[in-house]
Write an enzyme that holds these catalytic residues in place. Structure first.
Site, PDB file in Angstrom:
ATOM      1  N   GLU A 128      -2.922   3.398   1.939  1.00 36.50           N
ATOM      2  CA  GLU A 128      -2.403   4.012   0.752  1.00 36.50           C
ATOM      3  C   GLU A 128      -2.498   5.397   0.874  1.00 36.50           C
ATOM      4  OE1 GLU A 128      -3.524   4.364  -3.960  1.00 36.50           O
ATOM      5  OE2 GLU A 128      -4.035   2.501  -3.040  1.00 36.50           O
ATOM      6  N   SER A 183     -10.190  -2.320   0.253  1.00 41.58           N
ATOM      7  CA  SER A 183     -10.825  -1.351  -0.504  1.00 41.58           C
ATOM      8  C   SER A 183     -11.316  -1.972  -1.715  1.00 41.58           C
ATOM      9  CB  SER A 183      -9.850  -0.339  -0.408  1.00 41.58           C
ATOM     10  OG  SER A 183     -10.679   0.896  -1.306  1.00 41.58           O
ATOM     11  N   ASN A 184     -10.388  -2.577  -2.650  1.00 36.33           N
ATOM     12  CA  ASN A 184     -10.926  -2.980  -3.987  1.00 36.33           C
ATOM     13  C   ASN A 184     -11.951  -3.921  -3.914  1.00 36.33           C
ATOM     14  OD1 ASN A 184      -9.519  -5.759  -4.939  1.00 36.33           O
ATOM     15  ND2 ASN A 184      -8.125  -4.711  -3.520  1.00 36.33           N
ATOM     16  N   HIS A 192       0.674  -1.282  -0.121  1.00 37.72           N
ATOM     17  CA  HIS A 192       0.035  -0.088  -0.097  1.00 37.72           C
ATOM     18  C   HIS A 192       0.919   1.177  -0.057  1.00 37.72           C
ATOM     19  CE1 HIS A 192      -2.077  -3.141   2.023  1.00 37.72           C
ATOM     20  NE2 HIS A 192      -3.008  -2.956   1.350  1.00 37.72           N
TER      21      HIS A 192
END
EC number: 1.17.7.4
Length: 324
Positions: A142, A240-241, A90
């Site tokens: 990130e 997140s993705n 990240h």
């Protein structure tokens, strides 16, 4: 976590279930590279190898590396002197490798090269005197890593279109925007449109910040969602993705649910489903996809159909010192 349902009677007839399996799915080149960096560091130095933050957001992957001798810590202070350390995919604030160098640690940066690209863009924009509006989610590693590339106050986080409307920049003519790589393409497009409307002079990134893997996996979900009665997304709740894939399916009109492992499947939720979509976030290994399919096959007469939206051939180089 959804509790596993009791096992079905193996002698009972199994209803048919068509599985529409999205491709691409699962591991991307950045995740492959990050995991390989930890494995190669273990081969070179032996256990333990310390990893700052989860290398990727998937408990199965983290536990597998821990079993090989990786030790996961949240801060560099937890790494003993003389121990090798890997930074997660990240990305980390610029101060982290500087501190590792000051301590004389052997460190390897597993930051996804596409995230590193955003870091370099942020530095260039600040050097140009622009204030950066960064589209992302507060607290995500990130985002923390990207904010740590520039001086405090040089970047403002934007999470929603409402955030755009509240902005009152000191110089509207000296703005730029960047985005977290793992966001929803559709959500980001709406925020970007709001930014362009309010600040016509805003500078856009040189290239698309949302990474190819995120875009491709979302497109693959869109390709099958309309044909599905429901969809399972295999991934971690802090990925997140993976969460964005659930949102994409729901936006396409298909009910969707995130599952970490096969044991998390709620068979009551699948009642009446004849066509089930399956995909996996970029940090979920294919072994978990097969695990889910095998568990479904204990309750249904499964027929598999892989629907390929696009082919991926991206490969990222390993860092100097670990490459063969």
């Amino acid at each position: 976590m959804v509790q596993a349902s009791p096992e079905a009677d193996p002698s009972a007839p199994r209803p048919p279930l068509d599985l529409l399996i999205a491709a691409p799915r699962g591991f991307c080149a950045g995740v492959d590279r990050a995991i390989r960096i930890v494995e190669l560091a273990l081969e070179r130095f032996g256990a333990p190898v310390f990893v700052r933050h989860e290398i990727v957001h998937n408990r199965f992957v983290v536990d597998a590396l821990r079993a090989k001798g990786a030790v996961f810590v949240e801060e560099l202070d937890a790494v003993p002197d003389g121990a090798p350390v890997v930074f997660s995919a990240h990305g980390v604030p610029k101060a982290v490798p500087h501190k590792a160098a000051e301590r004389g640690l052997d460190f390897f940066d597993a930051t996804c090269p596409l995230v590193s690209k955003v870091h370099r863009q942020a530095e260039r924009l600040v050097d140009q005197g622009r204030h950066i509006l960064f589209i992302g989610h507060a607290g995500h590693p990130e985002v923390i890593g990207t904010f740590g590339q520039v001086p405090p106050g040089a970047m403002t986080l934007i999470e929603t279109e409402a955030d755009v409307e509240r902005l009152a920049p000191a110089d509207p003519e000296a703005l730029a925007f960047l985005t977290q790589t793992t966001l929803s393409v559709d959500d980001t497009a709406a925020i970007v449109a709001a930014l362009r409307r309010r600040f016509p002079a805003i500078q856009a990134p040189r290239g698309e910040d949302i990474c190819y893997a995120t875009s491709n996996r979302q497109a693959a979900v869109k390709a099958i969602a309309a044909a599905c009665d429901a969809m399972l997304v295999i991934g971690a709740p802090n990925s997140s993705n993976s969460l964005r894939l659930v949102e994409v399916a729901e936006r396409e009109g298909t009910r969707a649910r995130l599952v970490q492992r096969a044991e998390c499947i709620d068979f009551a939720w699948l009642a009446g489903v004849a066509k089930l979509g399956i995909t996996a976030g970029a940090s979920a290994p294919e072994v978990l996809v097969r695990e889910v399919i095998d568990r479904l096959a204990t309750r249904f007469a499964v027929t598999e159909h892989e629907i390929v939206a696009t082919a991926e051939r991206m490969v990222f180089k390993l860092p100097h010192g670990l490459a063969a």
